[in-house]
Design a protein around this motif. Structure first.
Motif, PDB file in Angstrom:
ATOM      1  N   ASP A 104       3.371   9.599 -10.223  1.00  0.00           N
ATOM      2  CA  ASP A 104       4.012   9.563 -11.352  1.00  0.00           C
ATOM      3  C   ASP A 104       2.813   8.400 -12.158  1.00  0.00           C
ATOM      4  N   ASP A 105       2.529   7.318 -11.024  1.00  0.00           N
ATOM      5  CA  ASP A 105       1.725   6.481 -11.881  1.00  0.00           C
ATOM      6  C   ASP A 105       0.804   6.034 -12.801  1.00  0.00           C
ATOM      7  N   TYR A 106      -0.114   7.718 -12.753  1.00  0.00           N
ATOM      8  CA  TYR A 106      -1.667   7.599 -13.174  1.00  0.00           C
ATOM      9  C   TYR A 106      -1.290   9.414 -13.354  1.00  0.00           C
ATOM     10  N   GLU A 107      -2.292   8.991 -14.091  1.00  0.00           N
ATOM     11  CA  GLU A 107      -2.849  10.846 -14.382  1.00  0.00           C
ATOM     12  C   GLU A 107      -4.676  11.067 -13.247  1.00  0.00           C
ATOM     13  N   TRP A 108      -4.117  11.920 -12.340  1.00  0.00           N
ATOM     14  CA  TRP A 108      -5.024  12.087 -11.212  1.00  0.00           C
ATOM     15  C   TRP A 108      -5.841  13.150 -11.247  1.00  0.00           C
ATOM     16  N   SER A 109      -7.236  12.828 -11.559  1.00  0.00           N
ATOM     17  CA  SER A 109      -8.502  13.763 -10.635  1.00  0.00           C
ATOM     18  C   SER A 109      -7.638  14.651  -9.652  1.00  0.00           C
ATOM     19  N   VAL A 110      -8.655  15.886  -9.910  1.00  0.00           N
ATOM     20  CA  VAL A 110      -8.350  16.606  -7.789  1.00  0.00           C
ATOM     21  C   VAL A 110      -8.709  15.953  -7.374  1.00  0.00           C
ATOM     22  N   PRO A 111      -7.613  15.740  -5.455  1.00  0.00           N
ATOM     23  CA  PRO A 111      -8.285  14.971  -4.486  1.00  0.00           C
ATOM     24  C   PRO A 111      -9.993  15.081  -3.637  1.00  0.00           C
ATOM     25  N   TYR A 112     -10.007  14.493  -3.823  1.00  0.00           N
ATOM     26  CA  TYR A 112     -11.775  14.647  -2.762  1.00  0.00           C
ATOM     27  C   TYR A 112     -12.327  14.106  -1.552  1.00  0.00           C
ATOM     28  N   VAL A 113     -11.251  13.621  -1.328  1.00  0.00           N
ATOM     29  CA  VAL A 113     -11.582  12.964  -0.130  1.00  0.00           C
ATOM     30  C   VAL A 113      -9.953  12.667   1.287  1.00  0.00           C
ATOM     31  N   ASP A 114     -10.034  13.145   2.153  1.00  0.00           N
ATOM     32  CA  ASP A 114      -8.423  13.147   2.847  1.00  0.00           C
ATOM     33  C   ASP A 114      -9.302  12.199   4.157  1.00  0.00           C
ATOM     34  N   ASN A 115      -7.625  10.660   3.648  1.00  0.00           N
ATOM     35  CA  ASN A 115      -7.838   9.607   3.981  1.00  0.00           C
ATOM     36  C   ASN A 115      -6.605   9.368   5.328  1.00  0.00           C
ATOM     37  N   SER A 116      -7.011   8.774   6.015  1.00  0.00           N
ATOM     38  CA  SER A 116      -5.595   8.102   6.850  1.00  0.00           C
ATOM     39  C   SER A 116      -5.754   6.279   6.684  1.00  0.00           C
ATOM     40  N   GLN A 117      -4.548   5.623   6.927  1.00  0.00           N
ATOM     41  CA  GLN A 117      -4.287   4.062   7.276  1.00  0.00           C
ATOM     42  C   GLN A 117      -4.540   3.882   8.763  1.00  0.00           C
ATOM     43  N   VAL A 118      -5.179   3.309   9.270  1.00  0.00           N
ATOM     44  CA  VAL A 118      -5.414   3.133  10.811  1.00  0.00           C
ATOM     45  C   VAL A 118      -5.336   1.655  11.126  1.00  0.00           C
ATOM     46  N   ILE A 119      -5.098   1.505  12.253  1.00  0.00           N
ATOM     47  CA  ILE A 119      -5.873   0.123  12.462  1.00  0.00           C
ATOM     48  C   ILE A 119      -6.865  -0.260  13.075  1.00  0.00           C
ATOM     49  N   VAL A 120      -7.204  -1.530  13.114  1.00  0.00           N
ATOM     50  CA  VAL A 120      -8.789  -1.881  13.611  1.00  0.00           C
ATOM     51  C   VAL A 120      -7.890  -2.518  14.511  1.00  0.00           C
ATOM     52  N   VAL A 121      -8.881  -3.322  15.704  1.00  0.00           N
ATOM     53  CA  VAL A 121      -8.345  -4.056  16.514  1.00  0.00           C
ATOM     54  C   VAL A 121      -9.937  -4.275  17.671  1.00  0.00           C
ATOM     55  N   LYS A 122      -9.738  -5.384  18.012  1.00  0.00           N
ATOM     56  CA  LYS A 122     -11.188  -6.343  19.025  1.00  0.00           C
ATOM     57  C   LYS A 122     -10.690  -4.736  19.544  1.00  0.00           C
ATOM     58  N   ALA A 123     -12.072  -4.470  21.009  1.00  0.00           N
ATOM     59  CA  ALA A 123     -11.956  -3.942  21.653  1.00  0.00           C
ATOM     60  C   ALA A 123     -11.528  -4.222  23.189  1.00  0.00           C
ATOM     61  N   SER A 124     -11.610  -5.379  22.949  1.00  0.00           N
ATOM     62  CA  SER A 124     -11.823  -6.459  24.166  1.00  0.00           C
ATOM     63  C   SER A 124      -9.294  -7.180  24.277  1.00  0.00           C
ATOM     64  N   SER A 125      -8.611  -6.665  23.158  1.00  0.00           N
ATOM     65  CA  SER A 125      -7.821  -7.068  22.919  1.00  0.00           C
ATOM     66  C   SER A 125      -6.689  -6.541  23.198  1.00  0.00           C
ATOM     67  N   GLY A 126      -7.133  -5.366  24.302  1.00  0.00           N
ATOM     68  CA  GLY A 126      -5.845  -4.667  24.817  1.00  0.00           C
ATOM     69  C   GLY A 126      -4.437  -3.709  24.457  1.00  0.00           C
ATOM     70  N   ILE A 127      -4.909  -3.712  22.760  1.00  0.00           N
ATOM     71  CA  ILE A 127      -3.955  -3.641  22.110  1.00  0.00           C
ATOM     72  C   ILE A 127      -4.079  -1.873  21.994  1.00  0.00           C
ATOM     73  N   THR A 128      -3.632  -1.054  22.641  1.00  0.00           N
ATOM     74  CA  THR A 128      -4.441   0.404  22.671  1.00  0.00           C
ATOM     75  C   THR A 128      -3.204   1.603  21.769  1.00  0.00           C
ATOM     76  N   LYS A 129      -2.014   1.282  21.376  1.00  0.00           N
ATOM     77  CA  LYS A 129      -0.948   1.692  20.903  1.00  0.00           C
ATOM     78  C   LYS A 129      -0.873   0.977  19.262  1.00  0.00           C
ATOM     79  N   LEU A 130       0.226   1.697  18.950  1.00  0.00           N
ATOM     80  CA  LEU A 130       0.718   0.825  17.682  1.00  0.00           C
ATOM     81  C   LEU A 130       1.842   0.567  18.032  1.00  0.00           C
TER      82      LEU A 130
END
Length: 262
Positions: A104-130
């Motif tokens: 409701d904040d803007y006049e929007w065009s048609v959607p053109y990309v499906d996107n997700s918000q994700v988490i990036v970590v170092k491969a060596s971090s040991g973090i595997t889930k949220l």
């Protein structure tokens, strides 16, 4: 005196006709000013030649060709995007701009990309889930969809409340520098940008399989500016039909994420 008036009137008439004839055949031209984040690849960024480019900017260029507009690429401070739009400094916000939660904040065009918000970590971090982010410092871009999601009671605020700290950055390039230096433990961001950033950094970073949410990108116009929105929508559909949209999506590695319908 009457003769002079007649001569003057004749000259004015000839000048008017000449002016009309000169204008015949000219195509109406308008500058189309796109506001974008200059450090948001693959949607908008500066290339090695010092030129602004990216999927959204090339798409905007093609839309301008169809509509007879001249494209002006206007890099903006993302946190100040609404002021830029409302002041008339830009005609639209076009740069991996999330529709969800802003309907409701803007006049929007048609959607053109499906996107997700994700988490990036170092491969060596040991973090595997949220759940592994509890007690961790998570970086995020200021005024981004990821930040809004992590502050939203109906989004992922409960998750963010488990973090040690949610640290804001002006851009994701800086955030990756801090992640590499272990100043933050993870970054919350759009999957398309995450994939682009990781692709040029070897196997040092990974995206968690568990995503924060799913969303769609669109072009945001000032409320009431339905005329320009409709012209952009028509051009986008034409680009989908003639194959140019898919060609650009493939060029920037976004083919699996597009959702524009013909």
């Amino acid at each position: 005196m009457k003769l002079r008036k007649k001569i003057l009137c004749s000259l004015l008439t000839i000048g008017t006709i000449a002016s009309l004839l000169t204008g015949c055949g000219k195509k109406d031209s308008k500058t189309f000013t796109v506001g974008f984040d200059a450090e948001y690849p693959p949607y908008g960024y500066m290339d090695d030649n010092g030129e602004y480019t990216g999927f959204d900017l090339e798409l905007a260029e093609e839309v301008c060709k169809i509509n007879g507009w001249e494209l002006k690429k206007q890099p903006i401070d993302w946190a100040n995007k609404d002021n830029e739009l409302n002041s008339g400094s830009i005609d639209c916000i076009w740069n991996g701009f999330t529709i969800n939660g802003r309907e409701d904040d803007y006049e929007w065009s048609v959607p053109y990309v499906d996107n997700s918000q994700v988490i990036v970590v170092k491969a060596s971090s040991g973090i595997t889930k949220l759940a592994d982010l509890e007690g961790k410092t998570v970086g995020v871009q200021a005024a981004s969809a990821a930040l809004e999601l992590l502050n939203d009671e109906e989004g992922q605020k409960d998750l963010a409340d488990t973090f040690k700290n949610l640290q804001e950055f002006a851009d994701y390039n800086t955030a990756f520098v801090e992640l590499q230096a272990d100043s933050v433990d993870a970054i919350a961001m759009d999957i398309g940008v995450a994939q682009y950033q990781i692709s040029g950094r070897g196997d040092e970073f990974i995206i968690l399989d568990e995503h924060l949410n799913a969303e769609q990108y669109g072009v945001g116009f000032k409320l009431g500016n339905t005329e320009m929105r409709d012209k952009v929508n028509s051009a986008l559909k034409e680009l989908k039909q003639n194959g140019k949209f898919d060609e650009l999506a493939e060029k920037y590695g976004l083919s699996d994420m597009t959702c524009l319908e013909q």
